[in-house]
Design a protein around this motif. Structure first.
Motif, PDB file in Angstrom:
ATOM      1  N   GLU A   1      47.158  35.262  34.035  1.00 59.11           N
ATOM      2  CA  GLU A   1      48.436  35.022  34.701  1.00 59.11           C
ATOM      3  C   GLU A   1      48.304  34.840  36.209  1.00 59.11           C
ATOM      4  O   GLU A   1      49.136  34.202  36.822  1.00 59.11           O
ATOM      5  CB  GLU A   1      49.452  36.121  34.352  1.00 59.11           C
ATOM      6  CG  GLU A   1      49.294  37.432  35.085  1.00 59.11           C
ATOM      7  CD  GLU A   1      48.243  38.325  34.457  1.00 59.11           C
ATOM      8  OE1 GLU A   1      47.683  37.928  33.422  1.00 59.11           O
ATOM      9  OE2 GLU A   1      47.986  39.394  35.021  1.00 59.11           O
ATOM     10  N   THR A   2      47.227  35.375  36.803  1.00 61.20           N
ATOM     11  CA  THR A   2      47.130  35.190  38.250  1.00 61.20           C
ATOM     12  C   THR A   2      46.510  33.853  38.626  1.00 61.20           C
ATOM     13  O   THR A   2      46.654  33.404  39.746  1.00 61.20           O
ATOM     14  CB  THR A   2      46.310  36.326  38.883  1.00 61.20           C
ATOM     15  OG1 THR A   2      45.091  36.438  38.178  1.00 61.20           O
ATOM     16  CG2 THR A   2      47.052  37.625  38.860  1.00 61.20           C
ATOM     17  N   GLU A   3      45.828  33.232  37.700  1.00 60.00           N
ATOM     18  CA  GLU A   3      45.213  31.937  38.019  1.00 60.00           C
ATOM     19  C   GLU A   3      46.055  30.789  37.477  1.00 60.00           C
ATOM     20  O   GLU A   3      46.426  29.876  38.194  1.00 60.00           O
ATOM     21  CB  GLU A   3      43.808  31.856  37.415  1.00 60.00           C
ATOM     22  CG  GLU A   3      42.849  32.844  38.036  1.00 60.00           C
ATOM     23  CD  GLU A   3      41.757  33.245  37.069  1.00 60.00           C
ATOM     24  OE1 GLU A   3      41.391  32.428  36.213  1.00 60.00           O
ATOM     25  OE2 GLU A   3      41.276  34.386  37.168  1.00 60.00           O
ATOM     26  N   LEU A   4      46.347  30.864  36.182  1.00 58.77           N
ATOM     27  CA  LEU A   4      47.050  29.748  35.539  1.00 58.77           C
ATOM     28  C   LEU A   4      48.481  30.129  35.153  1.00 58.77           C
ATOM     29  O   LEU A   4      49.041  29.573  34.228  1.00 58.77           O
ATOM     30  CB  LEU A   4      46.287  29.317  34.291  1.00 58.77           C
ATOM     31  CG  LEU A   4      44.851  28.865  34.530  1.00 58.77           C
ATOM     32  CD1 LEU A   4      44.179  28.543  33.220  1.00 58.77           C
ATOM     33  CD2 LEU A   4      44.824  27.653  35.427  1.00 58.77           C
ATOM     34  N   VAL A   5      49.044  31.070  35.854  1.00 61.43           N
ATOM     35  CA  VAL A   5      50.410  31.547  35.619  1.00 61.43           C
ATOM     36  C   VAL A   5      50.532  32.229  34.259  1.00 61.43           C
ATOM     37  O   VAL A   5      50.698  33.417  34.176  1.00 61.43           O
ATOM     38  CB  VAL A   5      51.453  30.431  35.780  1.00 61.43           C
ATOM     39  CG1 VAL A   5      52.838  31.023  35.821  1.00 61.43           C
ATOM     40  CG2 VAL A   5      51.199  29.625  37.042  1.00 61.43           C
TER      41      VAL A   5
ATOM     42  N   ARG B   1      39.182  40.803  35.226  1.00 63.23           N
ATOM     43  CA  ARG B   1      38.941  39.618  34.400  1.00 63.23           C
ATOM     44  C   ARG B   1      37.699  38.863  34.892  1.00 63.23           C
ATOM     45  O   ARG B   1      37.472  38.753  36.089  1.00 63.23           O
ATOM     46  CB  ARG B   1      40.169  38.709  34.507  1.00 63.23           C
ATOM     47  CG  ARG B   1      40.101  37.460  33.680  1.00 63.23           C
ATOM     48  CD  ARG B   1      41.359  36.655  33.880  1.00 63.23           C
ATOM     49  NE  ARG B   1      42.547  37.433  33.587  1.00 63.23           N
ATOM     50  CZ  ARG B   1      43.490  37.721  34.471  1.00 63.23           C
ATOM     51  NH1 ARG B   1      43.397  37.295  35.698  1.00 63.23           N
ATOM     52  NH2 ARG B   1      44.535  38.437  34.136  1.00 63.23           N
TER      53      ARG B   1
END
Lengths: 333, 397
Positions: free
Chosen positions: A217-221, A301
């Protein structure tokens, strides 16, 4: 027994399996929130019902009645089909998983191959979802997932070869029966390398931390399901949790002796024999599920290239070494 | 074949301003080839705050709350910086007790800010547990802030010439208790992160800034010190009570994300040390300079011509009035959690700054992002943004 009889019984069995599975999945979400809540010094669900016990049911009701938003430029057919593919694949794997002696919907000879094969189909759902969403984040999530699944499917398959060699069968029931022939009652000890590879690959296969890259979620929402909402989103969620249960069940059957407990334990503590097999089976499955939750509460991650490196450079060679060792022992004994 | 090659185009992805990991409203335009970043352009300017311009129409005291809103995670340090600039402008002496209180509060703000940093940075890399642990400890400090200042986030506590109100024993006791327990809490974060293989893999050797580059880019604070450059405003140009307390400046070696992380973790302990010393050494006495500047507000702003308002001081101290005449411009800086926070004020003898300009560390640090990100992977962008610790409220004043 005539054909009609068999069909009716199979349908009944499937319905019971399905109901129990869904209940498990619903309460797995509750358990996850509780376990992680305690790791993170918070309560988890507490409002709906005593100790928030009705929370999963409330969640399901909410998700079903939520507005189903479909963005205007998506490929509508594929967009709608994708979650169903994931879910169907995840559900189908349970057809061959035995939970107790003769408690299985279909006792087929190639059970293990079937599970691995069908679990792989779930990837299509993710790729389709990523591509049809017409969003760059979703697309990247889908691509990542495809690469990840393919890499780890290899490691997962190879890690089970040792078990197959020892059990001399693909049939899951036979694998369990074979284990109870040994005094230690499980393949976990001779196959410890295989088990290690399996557990790591299992985390990656189910997109859980530290390998939850498709949805990072922090990279690709939110990765491949970023455009999904309401019931369609929950289908993906369901598929993910079903995959967790499936992999845990597989680990239990192939390495932990399924519904049996080691003969040496029964010899020393005879009363354990009266505990139904399904209880042991579920306990072993819950242990693995707890492992999933625990890791989620602890680990960050991995990066995408590191994930690939682990898959190809560590897990696959390890699995091959395991196969070699097992083969040599098998040949000389 | 050539036709085929032409069809392959780079993927342009907007990371932000609504992205969950681009702190505040940072927008990064990334040109990707696969997952590798070919080009990264940061865009700021979504906040439209205009703090510097607004302050030209407000008196010095009225400008103070605006400084809170810039770096809302360490508003106390912003306030102190502004007050020090104005004090330097008019040459006012701050009482010792006020200096110690300010130092103590500024270090509390540093811990608060670093706690938010470790929380969000860990969350960006995927470790959620650290986030909640850090928030738990921050809560304790925010309650202490509330006890003294009445506010939790935007405190507006320091005043030109001292602080607004005194601290009581209950506050000091609670803070002392905090300093006792906090090192254990820091160890707790470290056990979750420090020896975590995944964390080390994500941070070691990633986002390297050499010492030379760091100086050339004008980086300050832990971001600079992570590269091994010894520069700290608190040591080089001591303000408030920093010359009376003992502390070390942690330095990194390699300038990668891990070193910057380590620097901030060590700063936790140093800040804790400073607070402890401040409590122990806190002298008795007044908290506001006796001849503190009291700017008389115009009775009705509409009736009075802007240019006619001059400094009017209740005290008849000639020395101060001479000072006012002498200083026309001033620059003062403090060590904010993110780096050197400077205030440049041009004074035209009116009660309002003629021009105010803020040297915000976040703004300078945001500039180094393309250098850090180009050539790395998408996941590293997030780790990099976290490691340079920017607050967009300060970046886009």
């Amino acid at each position: 027994m005539d054909t009609l009889h068999i069909i009716v019984i199979t349908i009944l069995k499937t319905a019971i399996y399905f109901g129990i599975l869904m209940l498990h999945v619903a309460y797995a979400t509750y358990a996850e929130r509780k376990v992680i809540g305690h790791i993170q010094l918070r309560l988890g669900p507490m409002v709906v019902g005593p100790h928030g016990l009705l929370q999963p049911i409330a969640d399901v009701v909410k998700l079903i009645f939520k507005e189903d938003v479909i963005p205007i430029k998506v490929d509508r057919t594929i967009f709608k089909v994708a979650p169903l593919i994931s879910l169907t694949a995840a559900l189908s794997t349970f057809a061959v998983i035995p939970v107790n002696k003769n408690w299985v919907i279909a006792d087929i000879n190639v059970g293990l191959l079937y599970v691995i094969g069908i679990a792989g189909i779930g990837t299509y759902g993710i790729i389709f979802a990523g591509w049809s969403s017409n969003s760059k984040y979703a697309f990247l999530g889908g691509l990542r997932s495809a690469a990840q699944m393919i890499s780890y499917e290899v490691a997962l398959g190879l890690s089970l070869v040792g078990v197959i060699l020892m059990a001399e069968s693909f049939n899951l029931t036979e694998i369990v029966n074979k284990q109870s022939e040994y005094w230690y009652g499980m393949f976990l000890f001779p196959q410890i390398i295989g088990y290690f590879v399996f557990v790591v690959a299992m985390l990656a296969e189910t997109n859980r931390l530290p390998f939850d890259l498709p949805e990072a979620e922090t990279e690709l929402v939110a990765g491949y399901f970023v455009e999904y909402s309401g019931i369609r989103f929950s289908l993906f969620y369901l598929a993910e949790y079903l995959a967790m249960f499936c992999m845990s069940a597989l680990a239990t059957i192939c390495f932990w002796g399924g519904w049996t407990i080691p003969p040496i334990l029964i010899k020393n503590l005879p009363f354990l024999e009266f505990v139904p097999g399904v209880v042991w089976f579920l306990l072993k499955v819950y242990f693995h599920i707890f492992l999933f939750f625990w890791l989620r509460g602890t680990l960050p991650r991995y990066r995408y290239d590191q994930l690939m490196a682990i898959g190809w450079k560590i897990l696959i060679p390890l699995a091959l070494v395991n196969i070699m060792i097992t083969s040599i022992f098998k040949y000389y004994s | 074949m050539q036709k085929l090659v032409k069809k392959i185009k780079e993927l342009t992805v907007n990371m932000g301003p609504q992205h969950p990991a681009t702190h505040g409203v940072l927008r990064l335009v990334l040109e990707l080839e696969g997952e590798v970043i070919k080009k990264c352009i940061p865009y700021i300017g979504y906040l439209h705050r205009g703090v510097e311009k607004l302050s030209e129409d407000l008196t010095y005291v009225q400008s103070l709350p605006l400084t809170d809103r810039m770096d809302y995670l360490s508003s106390m340090v912003n306030n102190v910086g502004f007050c020090i600039a104005v004090e330097k402008l008019i040459g006012i002496q701050v009482p010792e007790r006020a200096k110690f209180i300010r130092t103590m509060m500024a270090e509390m703000a540093r811990i608060c800010s670093h706690l938010v940093w470790i929380a969000t940075h860990a969350l960006d890399i995927g470790a959620m547990t650290v986030f909640l642990y850090a928030m738990r400890d921050r809560e304790y400090l925010l309650e202490l802030f509330e006890m003294v200042t009445g506010a939790r986030l935007t405190v507006s506590y320091p005043r030109v010439g001292g602080v607004r109100c005194d601290v009581n024993n209950e506050f000091l006791d609670k803070l002392y208790k905090f300093t006792d327990e906090f090192p254990k809490k820091v160890e707790e974060y470290e056990t979750l992160i420090d020896r975590n293989r995944v964390w080390l893999k994500r941070t070691k050797g990633v986002g390297v800034i050499t010492a030379k580059d760091a100086i050339n880019w004008g980086l300050t604070g832990p971001t600079l010190r992570g590269s091994g450059v010894y520069y700290d405003v608190r040591k080089f140009f001591p303000y408030d009570a920093y010359d009376k307390v003992d502390f070390e400046v942690p330095l990194g070696k390699n300038g990668d994300i891990y070193d910057r992380y380590k620097c901030r973790m060590l700063e936790f302990r140093q800040s804790n040390r400073i607070i402890r010393q401040c409590i122990e050494k806190l002298p008795e006495g007044p908290i506001l300079a006796e001849n503190a500047l009291r700017i008389r507000m115009p009775e009705s702003p509409l009736k009075i011509d802007k240019r006619d308002i001059v400094f009017e001081i209740y005290t008849e101290d000639k020395q101060i009035q001479e000072f006012i005449q002498k200083f026309t411009e001033v620059y003062a800086s403090v060590e904010a959690p993110r780096g050197e926070l400077g205030y440049y004020i041009v004074c035209d003898s009116s009660s309002k700054p003629y021009r105010m300009r803020v040297r915000a560390p976040s703004f300078v640090h945001a500039g180094v992002l393309p250098k850090l990100c180009e050539g790395s992977l998408v996941a590293d962008v997030i780790a990099n943004i976290g490691s340079i610790d920017i607050v967009l409220g300060e970046c886009d004043r």
